[in-house]
Design a protein around this motif. Structure first.
Motif, PDB file in Angstrom:
ATOM      1  N   SER A 173       0.849  -1.192   0.000  1.00 60.73           N
ATOM      2  CA  SER A 173       0.000   0.000   0.000  1.00 60.73           C
ATOM      3  C   SER A 173       0.882   1.238   0.000  1.00 60.73           C
ATOM      4  N   ILE A 174       0.479   2.262  -0.780  1.00 60.53           N
ATOM      5  CA  ILE A 174       1.277   3.494  -0.827  1.00 60.53           C
ATOM      6  C   ILE A 174       0.797   4.519   0.194  1.00 60.53           C
ATOM      7  N   SER A 175      -0.200   4.168   1.004  1.00 58.85           N
ATOM      8  CA  SER A 175      -0.628   5.074   2.069  1.00 58.85           C
ATOM      9  C   SER A 175       0.513   5.248   3.063  1.00 58.85           C
ATOM     10  N   PRO A 176       0.689   6.463   3.588  1.00 62.30           N
ATOM     11  CA  PRO A 176       1.806   6.710   4.511  1.00 62.30           C
ATOM     12  C   PRO A 176       1.561   6.127   5.895  1.00 62.30           C
ATOM     13  N   ASP A 177       1.503   4.791   5.951  1.00 63.54           N
ATOM     14  CA  ASP A 177       1.236   4.082   7.199  1.00 63.54           C
ATOM     15  C   ASP A 177       2.515   4.017   8.029  1.00 63.54           C
ATOM     16  N   PRO A 178       2.567   4.688   9.167  1.00 63.99           N
ATOM     17  CA  PRO A 178       3.811   4.697   9.949  1.00 63.99           C
ATOM     18  C   PRO A 178       4.162   3.356  10.570  1.00 63.99           C
ATOM     19  N   THR A 179       3.175   2.470  10.707  1.00 62.07           N
ATOM     20  CA  THR A 179       3.436   1.202  11.398  1.00 62.07           C
ATOM     21  C   THR A 179       4.291   0.254  10.576  1.00 62.07           C
ATOM     22  N   CYS A 180       4.295   0.391   9.252  1.00 67.41           N
ATOM     23  CA  CYS A 180       5.077  -0.536   8.429  1.00 67.41           C
ATOM     24  C   CYS A 180       6.149   0.186   7.623  1.00 67.41           C
TER      25      CYS A 180
ATOM     26  N   ARG B  59       4.495  11.175   9.643  1.00 67.45           N
ATOM     27  CA  ARG B  59       3.479  10.438  10.407  1.00 67.45           C
ATOM     28  C   ARG B  59       4.131   9.479  11.411  1.00 67.45           C
ATOM     29  N   TYR B  60       5.255   8.907  11.037  1.00 66.85           N
ATOM     30  CA  TYR B  60       5.970   8.041  11.968  1.00 66.85           C
ATOM     31  C   TYR B  60       6.410   8.843  13.196  1.00 66.85           C
ATOM     32  N   LEU B  61       6.951  10.034  12.952  1.00 66.97           N
ATOM     33  CA  LEU B  61       7.366  10.890  14.063  1.00 66.97           C
ATOM     34  C   LEU B  61       6.172  11.239  14.952  1.00 66.97           C
ATOM     35  N   ALA B  62       5.060  11.628  14.313  1.00 62.88           N
ATOM     36  CA  ALA B  62       3.868  12.000  15.086  1.00 62.88           C
ATOM     37  C   ALA B  62       3.376  10.819  15.918  1.00 62.88           C
ATOM     38  N   SER B  63       3.372   9.621  15.320  1.00 68.00           N
ATOM     39  CA  SER B  63       2.857   8.446  16.029  1.00 68.00           C
ATOM     40  C   SER B  63       3.730   8.069  17.215  1.00 68.00           C
ATOM     41  N   SER B  64       5.008   8.458  17.184  1.00 67.51           N
ATOM     42  CA  SER B  64       5.906   8.101  18.280  1.00 67.51           C
ATOM     43  C   SER B  64       5.574   8.853  19.562  1.00 67.51           C
ATOM     44  N   TYR B  65       4.727   9.893  19.453  1.00 67.51           N
ATOM     45  CA  TYR B  65       4.314  10.652  20.637  1.00 67.51           C
ATOM     46  C   TYR B  65       2.876  10.348  21.060  1.00 67.51           C
ATOM     47  N   ASP B  66       2.230   9.405  20.363  1.00 64.96           N
ATOM     48  CA  ASP B  66       0.799   9.165  20.579  1.00 64.96           C
ATOM     49  C   ASP B  66       0.444   8.802  22.023  1.00 64.96           C
ATOM     50  N   HIS B  67       1.282   8.046  22.669  1.00 64.28           N
ATOM     51  CA  HIS B  67       0.926   7.506  23.983  1.00 64.28           C
ATOM     52  C   HIS B  67       1.689   8.180  25.120  1.00 64.28           C
ATOM     53  N   ASP B  68       2.158   9.386  24.869  1.00 60.28           N
ATOM     54  CA  ASP B  68       2.882  10.146  25.886  1.00 60.28           C
ATOM     55  C   ASP B  68       2.145  11.457  26.125  1.00 60.28           C
ATOM     56  N   ASP B  69       1.477  11.570  27.268  1.00 60.14           N
ATOM     57  CA  ASP B  69       0.660  12.754  27.511  1.00 60.14           C
ATOM     58  C   ASP B  69       1.485  14.001  27.832  1.00 60.14           C
ATOM     59  N   GLN B  70       2.802  13.874  27.780  1.00 60.83           N
ATOM     60  CA  GLN B  70       3.646  15.060  27.946  1.00 60.83           C
ATOM     61  C   GLN B  70       3.631  15.914  26.690  1.00 60.83           C
ATOM     62  N   TYR B  71       3.224  15.309  25.552  1.00 60.85           N
ATOM     63  CA  TYR B  71       3.297  15.992  24.265  1.00 60.85           C
ATOM     64  C   TYR B  71       1.909  16.322  23.728  1.00 60.85           C
ATOM     65  N   ARG B  72       1.819  17.477  23.090  1.00 58.25           N
ATOM     66  CA  ARG B  72       0.619  17.866  22.342  1.00 58.25           C
ATOM     67  C   ARG B  72       1.043  18.053  20.895  1.00 58.25           C
ATOM     68  N   VAL B  73       0.495  17.246  19.995  1.00 56.15           N
ATOM     69  CA  VAL B  73       0.949  17.221  18.598  1.00 56.15           C
ATOM     70  C   VAL B  73      -0.185  17.600  17.654  1.00 56.15           C
ATOM     71  N   ALA B  74       0.094  18.513  16.739  1.00 54.68           N
ATOM     72  CA  ALA B  74      -0.850  18.868  15.673  1.00 54.68           C
ATOM     73  C   ALA B  74      -0.223  18.487  14.341  1.00 54.68           C
ATOM     74  N   MET B  75      -1.002  17.801  13.495  1.00 55.25           N
ATOM     75  CA  MET B  75      -0.542  17.437  12.154  1.00 55.25           C
ATOM     76  C   MET B  75      -1.348  18.249  11.138  1.00 55.25           C
ATOM     77  N   ILE B  76      -0.660  19.092  10.384  1.00 56.78           N
ATOM     78  CA  ILE B  76      -1.307  19.948   9.395  1.00 56.78           C
ATOM     79  C   ILE B  76      -0.828  19.551   8.010  1.00 56.78           C
ATOM     80  N   ALA B  77      -1.752  19.289   7.081  1.00 54.92           N
ATOM     81  CA  ALA B  77      -1.403  19.003   5.691  1.00 54.92           C
ATOM     82  C   ALA B  77      -1.758  20.221   4.858  1.00 54.92           C
ATOM     83  N   GLU B  78      -0.747  20.945   4.390  1.00 56.44           N
ATOM     84  CA  GLU B  78      -0.978  22.161   3.610  1.00 56.44           C
ATOM     85  C   GLU B  78      -1.143  21.779   2.141  1.00 56.44           C
ATOM     86  N   LYS B  79      -2.402  21.751   1.675  1.00 60.16           N
ATOM     87  CA  LYS B  79      -2.674  21.302   0.306  1.00 60.16           C
ATOM     88  C   LYS B  79      -3.299  22.378  -0.572  1.00 60.16           C
TER      89      LYS B  79
END
Length: 271
Positions: free
Chosen positions: A7-14, A54-74
């Protein structure tokens, strides 16, 4: 159920991480941990910028010390719309002007800092950002204490964004980059490893012969997205033919189908 091996979707898990990508992730995470401000990911189309972001963003998913916003400028959005998009991600109340919105964001950043939180804004397709919007990002980076930035920004954009950074007009912005990353083409060994990794991740047999992967690398020149696309086409052809192995001839067949697809897309875009 068919598994999306290619799959060409930007899946960070694989996402397969080359040594260079591992180093890039480590450098950006270090810059964020030290609250140094701005990191940038540059690369041509298909080099994996969105996946890395997305991989970088996902690495902070389970740490409540971080607040992450993902913006796609299209859409090359105006400055005010961009600021409202960031505010929406962080539940900052909407304001009636760009200046008021910046003030609201600054107040919120200060509150997060006092609460011991690290705020990260990640922006994909950053080459589309207007100059006035880039100035807003520079303002975000100016919010700081004596030792750290209140907002950590990661930009991912095509190489023309890097070229803009090298011009006099963007000198003040370029000087703020603490972790620049330029994505490279995959080597043959990295192509072999990435194809093997995807099969291992999805727990399916790897039917690609060494010669087939050599052909994939030759035809794609190591562009990650093209490798994935070509392998996906080849895998479909192999399934249709009930072929236990995928050799160079199936890669050539897949390449011709991929070329026809690109030609059709180019024709539609030109209409």
């Amino acid at each position: 159920m068919e598994v999306p091996v290619f799959s060409i979707s930007p899946d960070p898990t694989c996402m397969y991480q080359t040594p260079a990508l591992k180093e890039a992730v480590a450098n950006i995470r270090r810059a964020i941990a030290l609250k140094q401000g701005l990191s940038c990911i540059f690369g041509d189309n298909g080099f994996g910028k969105s996946s890395l972001l997305r991989y970088l963003a996902s690495s902070y998913d389970h740490d409540d010390q971080y607040r992450v916003a993902m913006i796609a400028e299209k859409t090359n959005a105006p400055q005010f719309a961009f600021l409202k998009a960031i505010s929406k991600e962080f539940d900052v109340a909407p304001q009636r002007s760009a200046i008021a919105q910046m003030d609201a964001i600054e107040e919120w950043l200060t509150e997060q800092h006092l609460a011991g939180k690290t705020v990260i804004v990640m922006i994909d397709e950053a080459q589309l950002l207007r100059l006035e919007t880039m100035e807003s990002i520079r303002s975000l980076l100016n919010y700081e204490t004596h030792t750290e930035k209140l907002c950590q920004v990661v930009l991912a954009g095509q190489l023309d964004l890097r070229d803009r950074m090298l011009t006099r007009r963007y000198k003040a912005f370029k000087s703020r980059i603490v972790a620049p990353v330029v994505l490279e083409l995959f080597s043959l060994d990295e192509t072999l490893a990435m194809i093997a990794y995807r099969h291992e991740y999805w727990r399916v047999p790897n039917r690609f012969t060494h010669a087939a992967v050599e052909r994939v690398h030759e035809l794609t020149q190591g562009v990650p997205r093209d490798i994935v696309l070509m392998c996906g086409y080849a895998l479909t052809l192999a399934d249709e033919r009930h072929s236990p192995q995928i050799g160079p001839e199936l890669i050539d067949r897949a390449a011709s189908k991929l070329l026809m697809k690109k030609e059709r897309e180019a024709a539609v875009a030109a209409e």
